[in-house]
Design a protein around this motif. Structure first.
Motif, PDB file in Angstrom:
ATOM      1  N   LEU A   1     -24.676 -29.648 -80.747  1.00  0.00           N
ATOM      2  CA  LEU A   1     -23.457 -28.860 -80.911  1.00  0.00           C
ATOM      3  C   LEU A   1     -23.512 -28.004 -82.165  1.00  0.00           C
ATOM      4  O   LEU A   1     -23.193 -26.832 -82.128  1.00  0.00           O
ATOM      5  N   LYS A   2     -23.922 -28.584 -83.262  1.00  0.00           N
ATOM      6  CA  LYS A   2     -24.108 -27.737 -84.445  1.00  0.00           C
ATOM      7  C   LYS A   2     -24.930 -28.431 -85.533  1.00  0.00           C
ATOM      8  O   LYS A   2     -25.034 -29.655 -85.557  1.00  0.00           O
ATOM      9  N   LEU A   3     -25.470 -27.598 -86.388  1.00  0.00           N
ATOM     10  CA  LEU A   3     -26.263 -28.110 -87.505  1.00  0.00           C
ATOM     11  C   LEU A   3     -25.310 -28.684 -88.543  1.00  0.00           C
ATOM     12  O   LEU A   3     -24.375 -28.026 -88.954  1.00  0.00           O
TER      13      LEU A   3
ATOM     14  N   TYR B   1     -28.278 -32.672 -86.600  1.00  0.00           N
ATOM     15  CA  TYR B   1     -27.311 -31.945 -85.798  1.00  0.00           C
ATOM     16  C   TYR B   1     -26.214 -32.879 -85.300  1.00  0.00           C
ATOM     17  O   TYR B   1     -26.455 -34.059 -85.040  1.00  0.00           O
TER      18      TYR B   1
ATOM     19  N   ASN C   1     -29.532 -20.375 -90.157  1.00  0.00           N
ATOM     20  CA  ASN C   1     -28.498 -20.562 -89.154  1.00  0.00           C
ATOM     21  C   ASN C   1     -27.161 -19.915 -89.493  1.00  0.00           C
ATOM     22  O   ASN C   1     -26.517 -19.329 -88.646  1.00  0.00           O
TER      23      ASN C   1
ATOM     24  N   ILE D   1     -20.193 -22.276 -76.829  1.00  0.00           N
ATOM     25  CA  ILE D   1     -19.443 -23.163 -77.706  1.00  0.00           C
ATOM     26  C   ILE D   1     -19.408 -22.670 -79.138  1.00  0.00           C
ATOM     27  O   ILE D   1     -18.631 -23.112 -79.936  1.00  0.00           O
ATOM     28  N   ASP D   2     -20.288 -21.780 -79.486  1.00  0.00           N
ATOM     29  CA  ASP D   2     -20.282 -21.307 -80.870  1.00  0.00           C
ATOM     30  C   ASP D   2     -20.907 -19.913 -80.940  1.00  0.00           C
ATOM     31  O   ASP D   2     -21.300 -19.356 -79.924  1.00  0.00           O
TER      32      ASP D   2
END
Lengths: 579, 196
Positions: free
Chosen positions: A81-83, A93, B46, B111-112
């Motif tokens: 989903l995200k770092l 993550y 990122n 989602i992002d």
């Protein structure tokens, strides 16, 4: 359009872009001579030429990286989903476990650390061992896995911040620092007992949960990196750039042994925890040189500025404790995390006592002076440690050995947090049996079953989780006091019936596995507490006994066993001298 | 020198000399390596979704290819082959990405930011590939220049060396090709967000 037509368009376009935009119209008027198609072609290209188009101006690989990385949002059955973090040991993550439908933390290990299968499997073995400990202060590992040659670890997702983040706000309250150090030490003690050294204790590897729990991350990972580096260096002649910067974060907290590059044991973690505690208390690391060479030099040879020079109201005992943790010679440090835990708890209690009894801030405070003497008088340290063990184990054991449920089982307190694991049971159900720790062996003596007292003594081997019968006491008893003094276990008082209290005192010598009668107490008592301390008198070793069964000693109350020693400094307990 | 580098280099050389099967064996080796590299670079940058292009490309070539094993006279063929492999892999990937995202009941929603940008990039890749086929039909040399520079990541000078043209010519041709492709793609009503 034929090739000739296109060549013409191309030529006019390439010429037109070379001249001023304001002159292009005239140029095209002249060159196209009324050929509207040609003119439209060139003009539309000129208009496209003026548009920003970063996509084409970068390389495809650069744009594709976003795409490739995005597709990587799935690793096995985890959807990334995200770092949430990044360090030398890989990226972490936030990910969703699609099978169990829960959020987890997914760590992807850098390839350079996972190339050597032997080391990787050693790391995995350690990770399994650590995860089997099920310790509340160690992050829970869910899975070790591999997808397309990518090694990953999935762990519980910890809400909160790292200690590093917290330290950006500066030094912490002593109380908070002690609590954090204590929980880290608890994690280390459990890991060390399983033969695992963390090797990379640093603020980045400590998570602070909002509910006060501390979680230690990345057990064993440092070893993987360390070995992989030598592995890479020995196999890659050109050499990857292992510049000092790569290991800098870790280097600041490394032990002298690590700085020297010699083999490390659990005492290395004690040192690193010392550097972390130092930083929590002062807001800066003890060794903060910029360059690896000078940093290593400091770690090996220089004593950091004392913490009481950098922070205010630091108790002398805490200065001593941190200094001891940061000893260059590992033989002078706490030899294991359990020893450290005892002193940390001691300090915690002292801090609480100091907060509630202003008068106890005076240097003659009994506990304070006792702890101070540890430094000068190593022989004393042993008996003090024993007190702490008796307090710690006695208190926790109290719950079940004296509990109303007379179950024949013993359990070990894994952490203050209250996690219990079931251990093998003692020989028969009983209550008011008394535990003691002597030479790192747990003993249980006496106790009752209904109103029949036991005389037996059993010793417990934690390595094999087995109990062994030892010589029985001369008098069967329950509800007696137990203390360790001069290498012997003393059984003091107790009762032989539900209503008959005794004053008999006897001592067990593990060398001969026998009990011997000692001078009796001045009065019979049971359900009391015995402690060992150094007195103020010429007789340095005294027993302090206090009976809640005896109304004459008014300040002792049932249920306040932990406070007895604190009360002792106010001399409200009777002193009983044994030869 | 790793076994992977050797294998990739040998396969690229074979392919550049006309062995069509080599490509089929190349892709499964190169693709996972590219993904790993991409993820690492994405990880580092990122927060901005930007990348250090030259670092990524240098690493791609350094890690994937044993450059010393390539004879000087092979270099042109070799880099042309590498650029084609890259194009094939990236375009296939973009197509599959879009399919998974939009076809088959939409695997998941964006989602992002990364997912949104990735979706846009995937569309651009597919549109560019189609436009590049058309450009190559019209002007093969410009098609090759785009392939070498864009997909192969070569500089103007390197492209000039491979095609045995002057850097000035490469620059001029690139500019026409770029304008033509842009017009072609915009004409198809594919959104090209100038801010991307």
């Amino acid at each position: 359009m034929n090739a000739e037509g296109w060549n013409r368009v191309d030529e006019l376009f390439q010429n037109a872009v070379e001249i001023q935009p304001s002159d292009r119209r005239a140029y095209l008027d002249k060159e196209c001579r009324g050929d509207e198609f040609l003119r439209n072609e060139v003009e539309s290209l000129l208009s496209s030429d003026s548009c920003d188009w970063e996509f084409i101006d970068r390389s495809a690989l650069e744009s594709a990286a976003v795409l490739l990385a995005d597709e990587q949002q799935k690793v096995g059955h985890y959807e990334i989903l995200k770092l949430i973090g990044r360090g030398g040991m890989g990226e972490v993550y936030l990910a969703r476990d699609q099978i169990l439908n829960r959020d987890i933390a997914l760590k992807l290990l850098p390839q350079e650390y996972t190339q050597d299968p032997d080391r990787l499997s050693r790391f995995q073995r350690e990770a399994r061992t650590i995860s089997a400990l099920n310790h509340p202060n160690i992050i829970t590992i869910y899975e070790l896995g591999n997808v397309e040659d990518q090694e990953f670890i999935s762990t519980e997702l910890i809400e909160g911040e790292t200690l590093r983040t917290r330290l950006k706000m500066g030094a912490m309250l002593i109380r908070d620092a002690l609590e954090i150090a204590l929980q880290i030490a608890g994690a280390l003690a459990a890991a060390h007992r399983s033969g695992i050294v963390h090797r990379d204790i640093k603020p980045e590897n400590i998570m602070l949960r909002p509910d006060g729990y501390i979680k230690v991350l990345d057990f064993g990972l440092a070893k993987l990196a360390e070995q992989s580096e030598s592995f890479l260096q020995s196999t890659n002649a050109e050499g990857l750039d292992m510049s000092s910067g790569l290991l800098m974060g870790t280097a600041r907290y490394m032990s002298p042994e690590q700085a020297k590059g010699i083999s490390v044991d659990s005492r290395s973690d004690i040192f690193s925890l010392g550097t972390v505690l130092y930083e929590m208390l002062t807001g800066r690391p003890p060794f903060d040189e910029e360059h690896t060479a000078t940093l290593t030099e400091s770690i090996l040879h220089e004593d950091p500025l004392s913490i009481d020079k950098l922070a205010t109201a630091v108790p002398a005992n805490l200065v001593f404790l941190v200094d001891k943790m940061l000893s260059k010679d590992r033989k002078s440090r706490y030899q294991n995390a359990d020893e450290l835990i005892k002193d940390l708890k001691f300090l915690q209690k002292e801090l609480v006592a100091d907060a509630s009894h202003l008068e106890s801030r005076r240097p003659e405070s009994m506990l304070g002076s006792m702890l101070e003497r540890i430094a000068r008088w190593p022989g004393l340290a042993f008996s003090l440690i024993i007190i702490a063990v008796v307090l710690a184990i006695g208190y926790s054991s109290f719950k079940f050995l004296r509990g109303e449920a007379a179950e024949a089982s013993t359990e070990r307190l894994l952490a203050e947090a209250g996690t219990w694991t079931t251990k093998s049971p003692i020989s028969s159900p009983r209550w008011q049996a008394e535990p003691a720790v002597l030479n790192n062996v747990l003993y249980v003596a006496g106790g009752w079953n209904v109103c029949s007292p036991f005389a037996n003594l059993e010793s417990y081997d934690s390595a094999t989780d087995t109990w062994t019968q030892k010589a029985s006491m001369i008098r069967a008893r329950g509800g007696h006091g137990v203390a360790v003094l001069n290498g012997q276990i003393y059984a003091v008082g107790g009762s032989i019936d539900c209503a008959v209290h005794i004053s008999s005192v006897e001592a067990y010598d593990p060398a001969t596995d026998s009990w011997s009668e000692k001078a009796p107490l001045p009065s019979a008592r049971a359900a009391h507490v015995v402690a060992v301390s150094n007195g103020r008198s010429e007789d340095r070793q005294v027993d302090r006994a206090c009976a809640d069964a005896n109304p004459a000693i008014g300040s002792c109350r049932r249920g306040s066993r932990r406070n007895y020693l604190c009360d002792g400094r106010r001399r409200s307990v009777r002193r009983v001298v044994h030869g | 020198m790793t076994a992977i580098q050797q294998e990739i280099t040998q396969l690229l050389l074979k392919w550049s000399k006309g062995d069509a099967d080599a490509l089929e064996r190349l892709i499964p080796i190169v693709y996972p390596e590219l993904r790993r590299m991409a993820r690492r670079y994405m990880g580092r940058e990122n927060s901005q979704h930007t990348l250090q292009t030259s670092a990524l490309i240098n690493e791609a070539y350094l890690k994937l290819i044993d450059q010393q094993a390539v004879e000087w006279q092979d270099r042109a063929h070799f880099f042309a082959a590498a650029a084609q492999v890259m194009r094939r892999i990236l375009i296939d990937h973009a197509r599959r990405y879009r399919y998974e995202k939009r076809g088959a009941g939409a695997r998941r929603i964006a989602i992002d930011d990364v997912a949104i940008i990735a979706d846009e990039r995937a569309s651009e890749f597919v549109a560019l590939d189609a436009a590049l086929v058309a450009l190559t039909n019209l002007d093969a040399r410009k098609g090759r220049i785009v392939e070498l520079r864009f997909f192969g990541g070569l500089t103007v000078e390197e492209t000039a060396e491979v095609l045995k043209l002057s850097p000035i010519t490469i620059k001029r041709e690139w500019r026409t090709a770029r304008a033509w492709l842009y017009r072609e793609i915009s004409g198809e009503n594919v959104t090209v967000d100038s801010k991307l």
